[in-house]
Design a protein around this motif. Sequence first.
Motif, mmCIF file in Angstrom:
data_model
loop_
_atom_site.group_PDB
_atom_site.id
_atom_site.type_symbol
_atom_site.label_atom_id
_atom_site.label_comp_id
_atom_site.label_asym_id
_atom_site.label_seq_id
_atom_site.Cartn_x
_atom_site.Cartn_y
_atom_site.Cartn_z
ATOM 1 N N MET A 177 0.837 -1.160 0.000
ATOM 2 C CA MET A 177 0.000 0.000 0.000
ATOM 3 C C MET A 177 0.893 1.238 0.000
ATOM 4 O O MET A 177 1.892 1.292 0.675
ATOM 5 N N SER A 178 0.485 2.234 -0.705
ATOM 6 C CA SER A 178 1.299 3.443 -0.795
ATOM 7 C C SER A 178 1.070 4.336 0.408
ATOM 8 O O SER A 178 0.143 4.149 1.197
ATOM 9 N N THR A 179 1.900 5.318 0.530
ATOM 10 C CA THR A 179 1.786 6.270 1.634
ATOM 11 C C THR A 179 0.465 7.022 1.543
ATOM 12 O O THR A 179 -0.187 7.278 2.558
ATOM 13 N N GLN A 180 0.075 7.357 0.314
ATOM 14 C CA GLN A 180 -1.198 8.063 0.140
ATOM 15 C C GLN A 180 -2.365 7.193 0.588
ATOM 16 O O GLN A 180 -3.289 7.674 1.223
ATOM 17 N N SER A 181 -2.324 5.948 0.247
ATOM 18 C CA SER A 181 -3.395 5.026 0.643
ATOM 19 C C SER A 181 -3.445 4.893 2.166
ATOM 20 O O SER A 181 -4.532 4.905 2.770
ATOM 21 N N ASN A 182 -2.297 4.762 2.782
ATOM 22 C CA ASN A 182 -2.256 4.667 4.244
ATOM 23 C C ASN A 182 -2.803 5.931 4.902
ATOM 24 O O ASN A 182 -3.518 5.883 5.893
ATOM 25 N N GLU A 183 -2.449 7.059 4.313
ATOM 26 C CA GLU A 183 -2.932 8.344 4.849
ATOM 27 C C GLU A 183 -4.444 8.443 4.714
ATOM 28 O O GLU A 183 -5.137 8.894 5.628
ATOM 29 N N LEU A 184 -4.960 8.020 3.572
ATOM 30 C CA LEU A 184 -6.408 8.059 3.328
ATOM 31 C C LEU A 184 -7.141 7.141 4.295
ATOM 32 O O LEU A 184 -8.153 7.525 4.892
ATOM 33 N N VAL A 185 -6.633 5.932 4.484
ATOM 34 C CA VAL A 185 -7.248 4.985 5.411
ATOM 35 C C VAL A 185 -7.208 5.561 6.831
ATOM 36 O O VAL A 185 -8.179 5.468 7.579
ATOM 37 N N SER A 186 -6.112 6.194 7.189
ATOM 38 C CA SER A 186 -5.975 6.786 8.515
ATOM 39 C C SER A 186 -6.984 7.919 8.717
ATOM 40 O O SER A 186 -7.601 8.040 9.782
ATOM 41 N N ARG A 187 -7.159 8.743 7.689
ATOM 42 C CA ARG A 187 -8.138 9.847 7.789
ATOM 43 C C ARG A 187 -9.564 9.308 7.905
ATOM 44 O O ARG A 187 -10.371 9.820 8.664
ATOM 45 N N ILE A 188 -9.863 8.281 7.122
ATOM 46 C CA ILE A 188 -11.208 7.675 7.185
ATOM 47 C C ILE A 188 -11.443 7.081 8.572
ATOM 48 O O ILE A 188 -12.509 7.262 9.167
ATOM 49 N N ALA A 189 -10.453 6.408 9.113
ATOM 50 C CA ALA A 189 -10.591 5.825 10.451
ATOM 51 C C ALA A 189 -10.775 6.920 11.498
ATOM 52 O O ALA A 189 -11.602 6.788 12.411
ATOM 53 N N GLY A 190 -10.048 8.005 11.360
ATOM 54 C CA GLY A 190 -10.192 9.119 12.298
ATOM 55 C C GLY A 190 -11.576 9.752 12.216
ATOM 56 O O GLY A 190 -12.198 10.067 13.227
ATOM 57 N N GLY A 191 -12.054 9.927 10.986
ATOM 58 C CA GLY A 191 -13.398 10.491 10.795
ATOM 59 C C GLY A 191 -14.469 9.580 11.360
ATOM 60 O O GLY A 191 -15.451 10.026 11.962
ATOM 61 N N SER A 192 -14.274 8.282 11.174
ATOM 62 C CA SER A 192 -15.235 7.317 11.704
ATOM 63 C C SER A 192 -15.273 7.369 13.230
ATOM 64 O O SER A 192 -16.352 7.305 13.843
ATOM 65 N N GLY A 193 -14.092 7.505 13.836
ATOM 66 C CA GLY A 193 -14.040 7.620 15.303
ATOM 67 C C GLY A 193 -14.748 8.874 15.796
ATOM 68 O O GLY A 193 -15.453 8.850 16.806
ATOM 69 N N GLN A 194 -14.587 9.980 15.065
ATOM 70 C CA GLN A 194 -15.264 11.218 15.437
ATOM 71 C C GLN A 194 -16.778 11.073 15.296
ATOM 72 O O GLN A 194 -17.541 11.567 16.124
ATOM 73 N N GLN A 195 -17.190 10.401 14.233
ATOM 74 C CA GLN A 195 -18.625 10.174 14.046
ATOM 75 C C GLN A 195 -19.185 9.326 15.183
ATOM 76 O O GLN A 195 -20.283 9.597 15.682
ATOM 77 N N ASN A 196 -18.465 8.309 15.593
ATOM 78 C CA ASN A 196 -18.917 7.469 16.707
ATOM 79 C C ASN A 196 -19.023 8.282 17.998
ATOM 80 O O ASN A 196 -19.992 8.138 18.750
ATOM 81 N N ALA A 197 -18.037 9.130 18.252
ATOM 82 C CA ALA A 197 -18.066 9.965 19.458
ATOM 83 C C ALA A 197 -19.250 10.923 19.418
ATOM 84 O O ALA A 197 -19.949 11.124 20.418
ATOM 85 N N THR A 198 -19.500 11.504 18.246
ATOM 86 C CA THR A 198 -20.634 12.422 18.088
ATOM 87 C C THR A 198 -21.958 11.685 18.275
ATOM 88 O O THR A 198 -22.870 12.177 18.938
ATOM 89 N N THR A 199 -22.049 10.497 17.699
ATOM 90 C CA THR A 199 -23.261 9.686 17.847
ATOM 91 C C THR A 199 -23.498 9.334 19.318
ATOM 92 O O THR A 199 -24.634 9.407 19.808
ATOM 93 N N ASP A 200 -22.446 8.984 20.024
ATOM 94 C CA ASP A 200 -22.573 8.677 21.455
ATOM 95 C C ASP A 200 -23.059 9.898 22.234
ATOM 96 O O ASP A 200 -23.908 9.788 23.123
#
Length: 85
Positions: free
Chosen positions: A1-24
């Motif tokens: 996986m490229s650095t860009q792909s890793n960065e994108l996956v990391s951003r998506i995971a971070g956004g998902s965590g924020q969404q979960n916190a907001t939902t809670d």
Amino acid sequence: MSTQSNELVSRIAGGSGQQNATTDQITMNLQQVSDAIDASSRGSEEAATAAHPLSAFSENLRDIAGRFRAAWRRAGERCRPLQYK
């Protein structure tokens, strides 16, 4: 996986965590609103229960006052004050 792909996956995971916190947080706020509504409903029921005897007392007092006024009128008809000339 490229650095860009890793960065994108990391951003998506971070956004998902924020969404979960907001939902809670939203879920917790909705529960607080629900609890407040329940407490208000219980208070309204208690007020209605307390108002019933007060209403009966008020009707009784109105009846007594009406009888008192009628007796006062009858007494006034029999006991007219003396008129001085």
